[in-house]
Structures are given as structure tokens and as C-alpha cells.
Design a protein around this motif. Sequence first.
Motif, PDB file in Angstrom:
ATOM      1  N   ASN A 154      42.403 -13.548 -30.058  1.00  0.00           N
ATOM      2  CA  ASN A 154      41.999 -13.288 -31.435  1.00  0.00           C
ATOM      3  C   ASN A 154      43.176 -13.638 -32.334  1.00  0.00           C
ATOM      4  OD1 ASN A 154      41.557 -12.036 -33.983  1.00  0.00           O
ATOM      5  ND2 ASN A 154      40.096 -10.608 -33.065  1.00  0.00           N
ATOM      6  N   GLU A 155      43.148 -14.827 -32.916  1.00  0.00           N
ATOM      7  CA  GLU A 155      44.291 -15.314 -33.679  1.00  0.00           C
ATOM      8  C   GLU A 155      44.585 -14.436 -34.882  1.00  0.00           C
ATOM      9  OE1 GLU A 155      47.589 -17.148 -34.847  1.00  0.00           O
ATOM     10  OE2 GLU A 155      46.551 -17.415 -32.921  1.00  0.00           O
ATOM     11  N   ALA A 156      43.551 -13.868 -35.514  1.00  0.00           N
ATOM     12  CA  ALA A 156      43.787 -13.001 -36.672  1.00  0.00           C
ATOM     13  C   ALA A 156      44.610 -11.783 -36.270  1.00  0.00           C
ATOM     14  CB  ALA A 156      42.453 -12.571 -37.283  1.00  0.00           C
ATOM     15  N   ARG A 157      44.360 -11.257 -35.080  1.00  0.00           N
ATOM     16  CA  ARG A 157      45.123 -10.096 -34.603  1.00  0.00           C
ATOM     17  C   ARG A 157      46.592 -10.450 -34.433  1.00  0.00           C
ATOM     18  NH1 ARG A 157      42.295  -8.810 -30.040  1.00  0.00           N
ATOM     19  NH2 ARG A 157      41.026  -7.281 -31.156  1.00  0.00           N
ATOM     20  N   ARG A 159      48.217 -12.976 -35.901  1.00  0.00           N
ATOM     21  CA  ARG A 159      48.798 -13.240 -37.226  1.00  0.00           C
ATOM     22  C   ARG A 159      49.205 -11.929 -37.896  1.00  0.00           C
ATOM     23  NH1 ARG A 159      44.593 -17.052 -38.024  1.00  0.00           N
ATOM     24  NH2 ARG A 159      43.469 -15.537 -39.315  1.00  0.00           N
ATOM     25  N   GLY A 160      48.321 -10.949 -37.806  1.00  0.00           N
ATOM     26  CA  GLY A 160      48.638  -9.661 -38.420  1.00  0.00           C
ATOM     27  C   GLY A 160      49.826  -8.987 -37.773  1.00  0.00           C
TER      28      GLY A 160
END
Length: 341
Positions: A154-157, A159-160
Amino acid sequence: MRTIKGPGIFLSQFIGGHPPFNTLDGLAGWAAEKGYKALQIPCNHPAIFDVAQAAASQTYCDEIRGKLAEFGLEVSELSTHLEGQLIAVNPVYDDAFDHFAPQAVRGNAGARQAWATQTLKQAAVASARLGLTAHATFSGSLAWPWMYPWPPHNEARFRGAFSELARRWRPILDAFDEQGVNVCYEIHPGEDLHDGVTFERFLALVDNHPRCNMLYDPSHLLLQQMDYLAFIDHYHTRIKAFHVKDAEYRPNGRSGVYGGYQSWINRAGRFRSPGDGQVDFKGIFSKLTQYDYDGWAVLEWECCLKDGDTGAREGREFISRHIIPVSARAFDDFAAGESDD
């Protein structure tokens, strides 16, 4: 080129409750007797070294330097590995890491992080007062629970997690920059900065901060099955500290890189005393010398088999044998002719 400084020794694995390992004088005498030239001193033992007092008092720092000089020693770096870990703790690790902090802030993640941040900033000032240019630490870990792609990536995870890691570290890096000291993150599994790719990701998020650097420990790269010599080619400009620690990886049919939750002695990959494992230290010392590394070679003794006192004695001998005294002239100067072009 410059000759690598050393040998030094990291004290964390040797500090204990009994003489000579319970005072700085005792540790200094023990290390000097074995032939070491420098101590890497952790900041989590105030009875050994009080980082808050060092940040507040040049007199205290001068006394520390003078005391070590009596033994023919100096400080290679200060270390905040445990405090650095507490800058970024994923909630799943709260219980595991809580004991790294003082009793007063345990059980309170915000207070614990604030204490760790303050301690890192104190270490920056203390390092400058001691005349040091490098500091050893951990990055902490917000993304590590998802280090293998299950649940699916999960790239958004990520990045965050990395954005938050950078947000927490940026003011600390700025504090070290004010003192002229490099922050050297040990590239280490369990930390968000555990290989070159993760370091690059973090470095970009802190705008290629000049104080964002590495502590190079080949044992952690070997156990990840990385090319630890090519790593130096890629990142030599950011390598500002060096742990001499050996390891071996022995493939078998029951467990692999992740260790199977076994004790160190039963893992496929395990730490060994220098010279007892598989790390090519001749290659490492050659590359670091080639790239003009001007820091210390510091023994970090961790071995699942050998006695620590023996490891310390042999480690000093091992490092001394591997340091390359840099030549002041080329070996073929004798054949060079004068040019009248």
C-alpha cells in the motif's frame, strides 16, 4: 587519501553492574589495556556519561576528555541508538520499546517522543563540546510492520509513514547542523532506514539534508543478502561512521533471513566476532580507504558463541591488522620521468 582511525570500541555491549564495567574510569582502563584508542559512548547510562550535563557544561566535557586522555583514549562518537528508536515507534511496538525511556514517560507515546527528541538535541550540543563530528543513532520505525508485502503493498501507507518520519527528524537534523555534527543512522533491520532504498527515500524527504548520513555496519547488509561492498560504492559520500561487526548466513531447509523467531545461535543468519564470520573486511577497509573515509573503525561486539572479553581483545587486533596506512607517494614514482612538454 587518509588512514582510517582506530581501533575504537562501542561500550554498549560491555557496560554492566560490576567493576570494571560500571564506571567510565573502569571501562577506559579495560579498553586501554586491550589497546583501543577510542570509545563510542552510549547516552543511556548517566552514571557512565551524562548527556544532559554534557550539553550544559563545557567543563564537564573537558573533564571527560581529560579523563580519557589519561588512558590514551578519546571519544569516537556518542550514541543514541535507544533514544533514536523512540523518535518513531509504531504503536504495535509501544510495549516492546517503552522500557528504553525513563519511568516518568513510559506509557505515554507523546511524552516519550518529546523526551527522545530533547535527548537527541542534547547529544548534538554534547558532541560539539567534545569536538566530535559524527553521532551514531537509529531512525526508529513507523513502516516496519509492513516490511514484507502482506497485507498487499500500500504505497499511500508508506508515503505517510516516511513523511511522518522525516517530519519528526527534520528539527533534530537542523539542531545537529547548528553544531556541525553529522547524524549517522545505523542501517539496520527493524529500522525504517534498513537499506539503501529506504535511506534514499528518507533523504529526499529531508531535502538531502547535509547532516543526514549513515553508520555503515556490513553485518546487517550481509544478513539481508545485500552486496555490502557495492553499497560503499553507492553511498560512500554519506558514510560517516563505521561498525566493525561480522556475521554469517548459512542456508538451510528450515528457516531463512527472517530467523523463524529462533534464538541467535539457531538462526540461518547470525552475528559473529570479527574474523569468525563471512564479511570481507579486507574489501571493506580497502574501499573505505579508497573513498577517503576519515572516521573511526569501531568494534561492535555481538557474537552468539564467543566470550565478550575475548571478542574485545581479538577485535582490537583484527581492526589494527585491517587499517591500511595510506602511502604518501605512488609505488611507481621511481619510474616517472620529467616532462618538457
